[in-house]
Design an enzyme around this catalytic site. Structure first.
Site, PDB file in Angstrom:
ATOM      1  N   CYS A 124     -65.283  70.313 -35.431  1.00 51.56           N
ATOM      2  CA  CYS A 124     -66.836  69.121 -35.345  1.00 51.56           C
ATOM      3  C   CYS A 124     -66.792  68.117 -33.921  1.00 51.56           C
ATOM      4  O   CYS A 124     -67.828  67.428 -33.266  1.00 51.56           O
ATOM      5  CB  CYS A 124     -67.336  68.072 -36.487  1.00 51.56           C
ATOM      6  SG  CYS A 124     -68.913  67.720 -36.846  1.00 51.56           S
ATOM      7  N   CYS A 125     -65.539  66.899 -34.503  1.00 52.07           N
ATOM      8  CA  CYS A 125     -65.108  65.964 -33.227  1.00 52.07           C
ATOM      9  C   CYS A 125     -65.502  66.764 -31.561  1.00 52.07           C
ATOM     10  O   CYS A 125     -66.132  66.375 -30.294  1.00 52.07           O
ATOM     11  CB  CYS A 125     -63.989  65.540 -33.243  1.00 52.07           C
ATOM     12  SG  CYS A 125     -63.936  64.375 -34.736  1.00 52.07           S
ATOM     13  N   CYS A 139     -69.413  58.045 -37.306  1.00 51.28           N
ATOM     14  CA  CYS A 139     -70.740  59.295 -37.696  1.00 51.28           C
ATOM     15  C   CYS A 139     -70.405  58.890 -39.103  1.00 51.28           C
ATOM     16  O   CYS A 139     -68.871  58.495 -39.810  1.00 51.28           O
ATOM     17  CB  CYS A 139     -70.651  60.715 -37.180  1.00 51.28           C
ATOM     18  SG  CYS A 139     -70.118  60.693 -35.879  1.00 51.28           S
ATOM     19  N   CYS A 147     -67.842  60.964 -41.966  1.00 54.47           N
ATOM     20  CA  CYS A 147     -66.747  60.257 -41.758  1.00 54.47           C
ATOM     21  C   CYS A 147     -65.665  58.593 -41.535  1.00 54.47           C
ATOM     22  O   CYS A 147     -64.889  58.834 -41.283  1.00 54.47           O
ATOM     23  CB  CYS A 147     -66.256  60.935 -40.689  1.00 54.47           C
ATOM     24  SG  CYS A 147     -66.269  62.698 -40.309  1.00 54.47           S
ATOM     25  N   CYS A 207     -61.062  61.143 -32.824  1.00 54.11           N
ATOM     26  CA  CYS A 207     -61.729  62.140 -32.780  1.00 54.11           C
ATOM     27  C   CYS A 207     -61.782  62.624 -31.766  1.00 54.11           C
ATOM     28  O   CYS A 207     -61.686  63.970 -31.773  1.00 54.11           O
ATOM     29  CB  CYS A 207     -63.383  61.564 -32.505  1.00 54.11           C
ATOM     30  SG  CYS A 207     -63.403  60.829 -30.976  1.00 54.11           S
TER      31      CYS A 207
HETATM   32 FE1  SF4 Z   1     -68.310  65.090 -36.551  1.00 51.31          FE
HETATM   33 FE2  SF4 Z   1     -67.299  63.572 -38.422  1.00 51.31          FE
HETATM   34 FE3  SF4 Z   1     -66.230  64.054 -35.677  1.00 51.31          FE
HETATM   35 FE4  SF4 Z   1     -69.023  62.326 -36.179  1.00 51.31          FE
HETATM   36  S1  SF4 Z   1     -67.195  61.695 -36.433  1.00 51.31           S
HETATM   37  S2  SF4 Z   1     -68.446  63.760 -34.703  1.00 51.31           S
HETATM   38  S3  SF4 Z   1     -69.402  64.253 -38.078  1.00 51.31           S
HETATM   39  S4  SF4 Z   1     -66.115  64.844 -37.437  1.00 51.31           S
END
Ligand code: SF4
Length: 221
Positions: free
Chosen positions: A109-110, A191, A194, A217
């Protein structure tokens, strides 16, 4: 100037030379060295680096990664900072719609929402400024002021040596906009899925990906 001009030894020497330097001098070197090939990546936790950098170069390019999962307070801070400094703000977005990937694979996701959008943007750049500081966490305590990043670009951290107290003093003396979440138990803001509040005395980044061994991240790895 191309980033290829600098060897790793060159960057280490420049970084060492800047250890006692004011942040504005470090920004000025980056602006003079990289010109339009430089941008500033802002987290919108506070605008200290933006305040320092725009005093050196009012037209410096500032980028903000809109992961689509920011707290409303962070998005409001971005708008406030953009207006206050009349920024040339570039909002970078992922090439995917909001989904549930953060529930199952935070690294992926990151990568999709932070690393890839910044990498696409940086393909046309040679160097970037970040607000990373050694005092933020154990994982950042050895951060150089000038270094090469994972893309081969030059990463400049003008605030690397700043303590929390220096940041607070600068914010007060220069009336710098800050994200209100900093006063609501979130010393490090990412975010919403998280990021958790931390207890007093805890590592500032303890609320990021809490309960997992993830600490970064990927932008700074
Ligand atoms: Fe995704 Fe969490 Fe990374 Fe944001 S901090 S990009 S929601 S995994």
């Amino acid at each position: 100037m191309s980033t290829l001009t600098f060897t790793d030894a060159d960057l280490a020497a420049i970084s060492a030379r800047f250890e006692p330097a004011p942040a504005a001098d470090i920004v000025a070197w980056a602006v003079e060295t990289f010109g339009d090939g430089l941008c500033l990546a802002a987290s919108m936790a506070d605008a200290v680096l933006i305040d320092v950098a725009t005093k050196v170069d009012p037209s410096i390019e500032v980028v903000f990664l809109d992961t689509q999962y920011h707290f409303p307070e962070t998005l409001a801070t971005a708008r406030r900072v953009e207006q206050r400094y009349r920024l040339k703000l570039r909002v970078l977005t992922p090439d995917r719609e909001p989904d549930d990937l953060w529930r199952t694979d935070t690294d992926a996701c990151c990568q999709a929402r932070k690393v890839d959008p910044l990498s696409r943007h940086m393909a046309e750049r040679a160097a970037w400024l970040t607000g990373l500081r050694r005092a933020e966490s154990d994982s950042r305590r050895d951060a150089a002021i000038v270094q090469r990043d994972g893309r081969g670009l030059v990463k400049v951290n003008p605030l690397a040596t700043w303590t929390d107290e220096q940041v607070d003093t600068y914010i007060r003396e220069h009336d710098v906009p800050v994200n209100p979440l900093l006063f609501d138990g979130y010393p490090s803001i990412g975010c919403w899925p998280c990021t958790q509040r931390v207890e007093p005395g805890e590592d500032a980044r303890a609320g990021r990906w809490a309960g997992s061994d993830k600490t970064e991240c990927g932008l700074h790895l």
